[in-house]
Design a protein around this motif. Structure first.
Motif, PDB file in Angstrom:
ATOM      1  N   THR A   1       6.411  -3.523   4.577  1.00 38.21           N
ATOM      2  CA  THR A   1       5.255  -2.929   4.909  1.00 38.21           C
ATOM      3  C   THR A   1       5.502  -2.621   6.650  1.00 38.21           C
ATOM      4  O   THR A   1       5.025  -1.867   6.987  1.00 38.21           O
ATOM      5  N   ASP A   2       6.399  -3.444   7.207  1.00 40.93           N
ATOM      6  CA  ASP A   2       6.661  -3.122   8.574  1.00 40.93           C
ATOM      7  C   ASP A   2       7.924  -2.844   8.680  1.00 40.93           C
ATOM      8  O   ASP A   2       8.966  -3.376   8.768  1.00 40.93           O
ATOM      9  N   PRO A   3       8.094  -1.274   9.333  1.00 42.40           N
ATOM     10  CA  PRO A   3       9.413  -0.849   9.743  1.00 42.40           C
ATOM     11  C   PRO A   3      10.265  -1.639  10.583  1.00 42.40           C
ATOM     12  O   PRO A   3      11.421  -1.877  10.339  1.00 42.40           O
ATOM     13  N   ALA A   4       9.466  -2.399  11.621  1.00 41.77           N
ATOM     14  CA  ALA A   4      10.122  -3.049  12.690  1.00 41.77           C
ATOM     15  C   ALA A   4      10.781  -4.390  11.800  1.00 41.77           C
ATOM     16  O   ALA A   4      12.041  -4.777  12.092  1.00 41.77           O
ATOM     17  N   ALA A   5      10.129  -4.861  11.111  1.00 43.38           N
ATOM     18  CA  ALA A   5      10.495  -6.083  10.423  1.00 43.38           C
ATOM     19  C   ALA A   5      11.744  -5.911   9.406  1.00 43.38           C
ATOM     20  O   ALA A   5      12.741  -6.645   9.445  1.00 43.38           O
ATOM     21  N   ALA A   6      11.820  -4.683   8.835  1.00 46.03           N
ATOM     22  CA  ALA A   6      12.912  -4.187   7.916  1.00 46.03           C
ATOM     23  C   ALA A   6      13.986  -3.915   8.879  1.00 46.03           C
ATOM     24  O   ALA A   6      14.943  -4.245   8.407  1.00 46.03           O
ATOM     25  N   LYS A   7      13.896  -3.338   9.848  1.00 47.30           N
ATOM     26  CA  LYS A   7      14.890  -2.983  10.892  1.00 47.30           C
ATOM     27  C   LYS A   7      15.536  -4.252  11.461  1.00 47.30           C
ATOM     28  O   LYS A   7      16.836  -4.494  11.657  1.00 47.30           O
ATOM     29  N   ALA A   8      14.741  -5.196  11.714  1.00 44.30           N
ATOM     30  CA  ALA A   8      15.293  -6.559  12.112  1.00 44.30           C
ATOM     31  C   ALA A   8      16.096  -7.318  11.274  1.00 44.30           C
ATOM     32  O   ALA A   8      17.019  -8.020  11.442  1.00 44.30           O
TER      33      ALA A   8
ATOM     34  N   VAL B   1      10.710   8.469  -2.382  1.00 35.29           N
ATOM     35  CA  VAL B   1      10.155   7.121  -2.312  1.00 35.29           C
ATOM     36  C   VAL B   1       9.305   7.013  -0.908  1.00 35.29           C
ATOM     37  O   VAL B   1      10.094   7.383   0.102  1.00 35.29           O
ATOM     38  N   GLY B   2       7.895   6.770  -0.977  1.00 32.37           N
ATOM     39  CA  GLY B   2       7.447   6.744   0.271  1.00 32.37           C
ATOM     40  C   GLY B   2       6.885   5.542   0.861  1.00 32.37           C
ATOM     41  O   GLY B   2       6.869   4.346  -0.149  1.00 32.37           O
ATOM     42  N   ARG B   3       6.736   5.212   2.111  1.00 31.64           N
ATOM     43  CA  ARG B   3       6.373   4.021   2.768  1.00 31.64           C
ATOM     44  C   ARG B   3       4.929   3.568   2.167  1.00 31.64           C
ATOM     45  O   ARG B   3       4.833   2.341   1.641  1.00 31.64           O
ATOM     46  N   GLU B   4       3.844   4.489   1.795  1.00 28.85           N
ATOM     47  CA  GLU B   4       2.817   4.078   1.435  1.00 28.85           C
ATOM     48  C   GLU B   4       2.814   3.540  -0.019  1.00 28.85           C
ATOM     49  O   GLU B   4       2.011   2.790  -0.522  1.00 28.85           O
ATOM     50  N   LYS B   5       3.547   4.393  -0.740  1.00 26.42           N
ATOM     51  CA  LYS B   5       3.942   3.782  -2.271  1.00 26.42           C
ATOM     52  C   LYS B   5       4.486   2.504  -2.317  1.00 26.42           C
ATOM     53  O   LYS B   5       4.088   1.588  -3.219  1.00 26.42           O
ATOM     54  N   ILE B   6       5.369   2.328  -1.263  1.00 23.61           N
ATOM     55  CA  ILE B   6       5.967   0.720  -1.340  1.00 23.61           C
ATOM     56  C   ILE B   6       4.963  -0.248  -0.911  1.00 23.61           C
ATOM     57  O   ILE B   6       4.920  -1.205  -1.634  1.00 23.61           O
ATOM     58  N   ARG B   7       4.209   0.150   0.179  1.00 24.27           N
ATOM     59  CA  ARG B   7       3.073  -0.889   0.557  1.00 24.27           C
ATOM     60  C   ARG B   7       1.961  -1.014  -0.614  1.00 24.27           C
ATOM     61  O   ARG B   7       1.627  -2.118  -0.838  1.00 24.27           O
ATOM     62  N   GLU B   8       1.528   0.127  -1.266  1.00 20.86           N
ATOM     63  CA  GLU B   8       0.711  -0.174  -2.394  1.00 20.86           C
ATOM     64  C   GLU B   8       1.297  -0.928  -3.573  1.00 20.86           C
ATOM     65  O   GLU B   8       0.426  -1.953  -4.083  1.00 20.86           O
ATOM     66  N   PHE B   9       2.469  -0.829  -4.019  1.00 16.19           N
ATOM     67  CA  PHE B   9       3.149  -1.543  -4.732  1.00 16.19           C
ATOM     68  C   PHE B   9       3.192  -3.085  -4.412  1.00 16.19           C
ATOM     69  O   PHE B   9       3.027  -4.133  -5.306  1.00 16.19           O
TER      70      PHE B   9
END
Length: 150
Positions: free
Chosen positions: A40-47, A20-28
């Motif tokens: 789409t935002d690793p910082a938002a996910a980590k928060a 599972v890639g970040r880009e695939k997730i963003r595209e989906f």
């Protein structure tokens, strides 16, 4: 011709891992119109307590549906895929799908029924990460429409 009831309980081999890639997730997420930053935002996910971006809940469909191909292409089952429509889809998550996951799917036929001349087949796709930990179970119902009478 009705599908063979003896296939209920048949389990197919696990698929090769899907990374599972970040880009695939963003595209989906863009394709379905979901703008939540956790996709789409690793910082938002980590928060929110995630180690990286996570996938929208329906993202895993592409992985599990591909795995269900083992079922629908099984020549012994005799399913006429040209007559198949997607009937239903449900997901039961243990945890979200994350960027970097390497996921494998094991498909099992849960039920085979005939209804109004149609064959209805339910397939369970158990998704595990590379450590063997359960991530999600997908339940897919396929309907093979009855052949039209001439």
């Amino acid at each position: 011709m009705a599908l063979d009831q003896s296939f209920v309980g048949r389990t197919y081999p696990a698929t090769d891992p899907y990374e599972v890639g970040r880009e695939k997730i963003r595209e989906f997420a863009e394709a379905i119109g979901d703008t939540h930053p956790v996709y789409t935002d690793p910082a938002a996910a980590k928060a929110l307590g995630h180690p990286d971006v996570i996938a929208p809940p329906t993202f895993v469909f592409a992985i599990t549906f591909r795995a269900a191909g083992q079922v629908v292409q099984d020549p012994q089952l005799g399913l006429d895929y040209s007559r198949v429509v997607h009937g239903d889809q449900k997901f039961a998550y243990t945890r979200p799908v994350r960027a970097g996951d390497r996921l494998s799917v094991t498909s099992t036929i849960e039920s085979v029924k005939s209804m109004a001349g149609n064959d209805v087949i339910s397939v369970r796709g158990d998704v595990h990460d590379e450590n063997g930990e359960h991530v999600v179970t997908a339940h897919t119902m396929l309907v093979a429409r009855a052949a039209e009478e001439a």
